[in-house]
Design an enzyme around this catalytic site. Structure first.
Site, PDB file in Angstrom:
ATOM      1  N   ARG A  72     100.097  47.541  26.148  1.00 31.69           N
ATOM      2  CA  ARG A  72     101.448  47.602  25.571  1.00 31.69           C
ATOM      3  C   ARG A  72     101.506  47.127  24.123  1.00 31.69           C
ATOM      4  O   ARG A  72     102.449  47.453  23.410  1.00 31.69           O
ATOM      5  CB  ARG A  72     102.404  46.757  26.419  1.00 31.69           C
ATOM      6  CG  ARG A  72     102.671  47.317  27.808  1.00 31.69           C
ATOM      7  CD  ARG A  72     103.736  46.505  28.520  1.00 31.69           C
ATOM      8  NE  ARG A  72     104.071  47.047  29.827  1.00 31.69           N
ATOM      9  CZ  ARG A  72     103.458  46.716  30.957  1.00 31.69           C
ATOM     10  NH1 ARG A  72     102.465  45.832  30.919  1.00 31.69           N
ATOM     11  NH2 ARG A  72     103.816  47.246  32.103  1.00 31.69           N
ATOM     12  N   HIS A 209      83.071  42.440  42.504  1.00 35.23           N
ATOM     13  CA  HIS A 209      82.046  41.937  41.584  1.00 35.23           C
ATOM     14  C   HIS A 209      80.943  41.170  42.304  1.00 35.23           C
ATOM     15  O   HIS A 209      79.832  41.042  41.788  1.00 35.23           O
ATOM     16  CB  HIS A 209      82.679  41.075  40.492  1.00 35.23           C
ATOM     17  CG  HIS A 209      83.212  39.756  40.950  1.00 35.23           C
ATOM     18  ND1 HIS A 209      84.481  39.612  41.455  1.00 35.23           N
ATOM     19  CD2 HIS A 209      82.641  38.543  40.986  1.00 35.23           C
ATOM     20  CE1 HIS A 209      84.670  38.341  41.786  1.00 35.23           C
ATOM     21  NE2 HIS A 209      83.577  37.669  41.516  1.00 35.23           N
ATOM     22  N   HIS A 271      85.042  40.052  49.641  1.00 32.47           N
ATOM     23  CA  HIS A 271      83.732  39.459  49.369  1.00 32.47           C
ATOM     24  C   HIS A 271      82.968  39.097  50.638  1.00 32.47           C
ATOM     25  O   HIS A 271      81.822  39.507  50.839  1.00 32.47           O
ATOM     26  CB  HIS A 271      83.888  38.197  48.522  1.00 32.47           C
ATOM     27  CG  HIS A 271      84.570  38.410  47.214  1.00 32.47           C
ATOM     28  ND1 HIS A 271      84.480  39.588  46.510  1.00 32.47           N
ATOM     29  CD2 HIS A 271      85.349  37.597  46.462  1.00 32.47           C
ATOM     30  CE1 HIS A 271      85.177  39.486  45.392  1.00 32.47           C
ATOM     31  NE2 HIS A 271      85.708  38.294  45.344  1.00 32.47           N
ATOM     32  N   LYS A 369      89.738  26.570  48.093  1.00 31.77           N
ATOM     33  CA  LYS A 369      89.828  25.980  46.757  1.00 31.77           C
ATOM     34  C   LYS A 369      89.922  24.466  46.880  1.00 31.77           C
ATOM     35  O   LYS A 369      90.305  23.930  47.913  1.00 31.77           O
ATOM     36  CB  LYS A 369      91.041  26.543  46.012  1.00 31.77           C
ATOM     37  CG  LYS A 369      90.922  28.040  45.755  1.00 31.77           C
ATOM     38  CD  LYS A 369      92.048  28.538  44.878  1.00 31.77           C
ATOM     39  CE  LYS A 369      91.886  30.036  44.595  1.00 31.77           C
ATOM     40  NZ  LYS A 369      90.677  30.332  43.812  1.00 31.77           N
TER      41      LYS A 369
END
Length: 517
Positions: A72, A209, A271, A369
Site C-alpha cells: 500500500r 518453513h 509444523h 511459549k
C-alpha cells in the site's frame, strides 16, 4: 471426506536447464520473477528479502531474475530498493557483496496498491510485461502472498481477472501462501477450493518453513539411507515418540494476532503434524515429490487423537515468572491481549497411528511459549530391554535408550544409551553420542526460506504440504479444538517452566514423563 484423493499428488516440473540426475552441480532457477504481496511487512523484511539476496550470492538465481514488491505504501522503485537494501544488510546469512546487490537491484520494481484495487493489478501486469521484455523473465512469475489468509481469495481472483494466473505451455505461474491454512477443516477446504479455482494444485506452494530446515530433511536421510535404524523403527522396539517445539519468548506485540488462534492451530496443525508424518511414514518408492506426499497422506490418514481427549491432551496459559534472570509478565498482562481470553499458549496432544508399524505406540506432541528454553526436537524413545542380567543397584541410573533429532537451535542428532561407569564395579549409566551439523560439515546450512523459495522457482513441491495433508491435519486436530472450546480457561503455568501440571499428568498416567531438553 472429499479432498483427500490421490488426485492432489503433484508431479515435479523440474528445471529444464539441468539434468536432475546430476548431483554435482547446484540447482539453479531458470528465468523468472517473484512478486511479493505484503512486501513491506516483517516477514518480507526479516526472511524473504534476505533469503533472495543469499540465493543471489550463492549464484542460484538467474541473471534475468526480477523482484516485484506489491504493497500500500506510495513508493517509487528506488524507495523500495532502499528498503530491500536495508533488509539485506540487517538480516542476510552471507556477507554483503556490492556486486551481487547491483545485479539484483537492476530487476527490482515496486507496485503500489491494495489487494482489492483493480487498477493496481493493471499496473502489476504492466510491470511484469516490462520485466519479461527488459529482463527476459520469460513469462514465468511466482506470487508470494505474505498477507493475512482472508486476503488470499481476493488476490487470487484479481490475478485471474487480469490474466496473471494464466498457465501456458512454455511458461508457468505459481502462487505461494503462508500459514495458517484455515482455522479448522471446513475453512481449510473453502480456502483450498478458492485458491484452486485460479491456480491448479500443481502450482500452489504452501509454505511451512520448518520443512525447509536441513535437520527436518535429514529425517528422510537418517531413516532411509541407513540400514542401522530401519529394523528398530517400529512398535516392537519403540515405546513412544515425543515431538516438541518450545519457545522461551512470550507474545509481545503479536498478542492481537494470536488471540483466538492459540498454540495448537499455530504450531501443531502444521509444523508438528508434518514432523510426525516424516517420522512415521513408510519408505517412498522414490524421492519424487508425488511419492513423498503420497506416503505422508497415508500416515496422516491413519492418525487420530487418543481418547478420552480430556485425559490425553492438555492446554495452558503462561503466567508471570522468571525467564532466565528476567521477570516477565503473564499472558493476561500482555499488551493487546483480551482480558479473560481462553486462548492457549501451551498445547499437548496424544496421537495414535493405526498402522502395522506403529500400532500401540503413542505420539506425544507439545508446543508452548514462555517455556524453559527454545528447542525443537523429535525424541524416539525405545522400550527397555526385556531382561537385564544386572543387579538393580547396577542400573538404577539407567534410563531408556533414545534417538533425538534436534531441529533447533543446535541442529544435530543425539543417541542415548547405557555404558559402564569406569571403575572396579559394574555400574551402568546413561551416556550420549552426539552428531552436530556445525561440527560435521564446514558448509553452513542455508536458511529454510532460501531452500523453499528456490524450490518454488524450480517447481519442486516435495517440501510443501498438499491439499490432502492440510485437510487431514485439521481433521486430526478438530476434535481437540472442539473439546477445548467447551472446557473453558486453560490451566495456568509459570513462565520459565515446562507447562501446566496437566501436561505432566498426561504422560504420568502411563508411567512416562516428558523430556527436559
Amino acid at each position: 471426506m472429499s479432498g483427500y484423493s490421490q488426485k492432489t499428488a503433484r508431479k515435479p516440473s523440474g528445471n529444464p536447464l539441468r539434468d536432475p540426475r546430476d548431483k554435482r552441480l547446484p540447482r539453479i532457477a531458470g528465468p523468472c520473477s517473484l512478486v511479493i504481496f505484503g512486501a513491506t511487512g516483517d516477514l518480507a523484511r526479516k526472511k524473504l528479502l534476505p533469503a533472495i539476496f543469499d540465493l543471489a550470492a550463492a549464484g542460484l538465481l538467474p541473471p534475468s531474475f526480477g523482484l516485484v514488491g506489491f504493497a500500500r505504501r506510495d513508493w517509487t522503485d528506488e524507495q523500495f530498493r532502499e528498503f530491500v537494501l536495508d533488509s539485506v544488510k540487517g538480516h542476510t546469512r552471507t556477507p554483503f557483496r556490492a556486486a551481487v546487490w547491483e545485479r539484483l537491484a537492476e530487476g527490482i520494481r515496486f507496485v503500489q496498491g491494495s489487494f482489492d484495487e483493480s487498477p493496481a493489478f493493471d499496473r502489476l501486469a504492466t510491470t511484469l510485461a516490462e520485466l519479461d521484455r527488459e529482463r527476459g523473465t520469460a513469462g514465468n512469475h511466482a506470487f508470494y502472498l505474505a498477507i493475512p489468509p482472508d486476503s488470499f481469495p481476493t488476490v487470487c481472483t484479481r490475478l485471474h481477472e487480469h490474466g496473471l494466473a494464466e498457465q501456458l505451455r512454455k511458461r508457468w505461474r505459481r502462487v505461494v501462501i503462508e500459514k495458517p491454512f484455515g482455522h479448522d477443516l471446513e475453512s481449510a477446504q473453502e480456502l483450498n477450493s478458492a485458491v484452486n479455482e485460479v491456480f491448479p494444485e500443481d502450482n500452489v506452494f504452501r509454505i511451512d518453513h520448518y520443512l525447509g530446515k536441513e535437520t527436518v530433511q535429514n529425517i528422510l536421510a537418517l531413516r532411509f539411507a541407513n540400514q542401522l535404524f530401519d529394523p528398530i523403527w517400529n512398535a516392537h522396539y519403540v515405546d513412544h515418540v515425543q515431538i516438541t517445539m518450545a519457545e522461551d519468548i512470550g507474545l509481545g506485540g503479536r498478542a492481537g494476532y494470536y488471540d483466538g488462534i492459540g498454540a495448537a492451530r499455530d504450531v501443531i496443525q502444521n509444523h508438528l503434524l508434518q514432523l510426525l508424518a516424516l517420522t512415521a511414514m513408510e519408505e517412498p518408492i522414490s524421492f519424487e515429490p508425488s511419492e513423498i506426499q503420497s506416503e505422508k497422506v497415508k500416515v496422516l490418514s491413519a492418525t487420530r487423537l487418543a481418547e478420552p481427549i480430556a485425559e490425553t491432551s492438555a492446554r495452558g496459559q503462561y503466567t508471570d515468572g522468571w525467564q532466565g534472570s528476567e521477570h516477565v509478565c503473564g499472558l493476561q498482562d500482555e499488551e493487546g491481549f483480551v482480558t479473560g481470553s481462553t486462548t492457549e499458549t501451551f498445547a499437548a496432544i496424544t496421537l495414535e497411528v493405526d498402522t502395522r508399524r506403529w500400532a500401540g505406540v503413542p505420539f506425544y506432541l507439545r508446543t508452548g511459549k514462555r517455556l524453559g528454553r527454545r528447542v525443537t526436537e523429535i525424541a524416539v524413545v525405545f522400550k527397555r530391554a526385556p531382561h537385564l542380567p544386572f543387579d538393580a543397584t547396577m542400573t538404577e541410573e539407567l534410563g531408556q535408550n533414545a534417538l533425538v533429532i534436534r531441529i533447533q537451535p543446535d541442529e544435530g542428532i543425539t543417541m542415548r544409551f547405557g555404558s559402564k561407569v569406569p571403575g572396579s564395579s559394574m555400574q551402568v549409566r546413561d551416556v550420549n553420542m552426539d552428531f552436530s551439523y556445525g561440527q560435521a560439515f564446514t558448509v553452513s546450512s542455508p536458511e529454510a526460506y532460501e531452500r523453499l523459495i528456490l524450490d518454488v522457482m524450480l517447481g519442486e513441491p516435495s517440501l510443501f504440504p498438499s491439499n490432502a495433508e492440510v485437510e487431514l491435519s485439521w481433521a486430526i486436530l478438530d476434535p481437540a479444538l472442539r473439546e477445548w472450546a467447551e472446557a473453558g480457561t486453560p490451566d495456568p503455568y509459570e513462565s520459565g517452566t515446562w507447562g501446566p501440571a496437566s501436561a505432566d499428568q498426561l504422560l504420568a498416567r502411563s508411567g512416562r514423563e516428558w523430556r527436559r531438553p
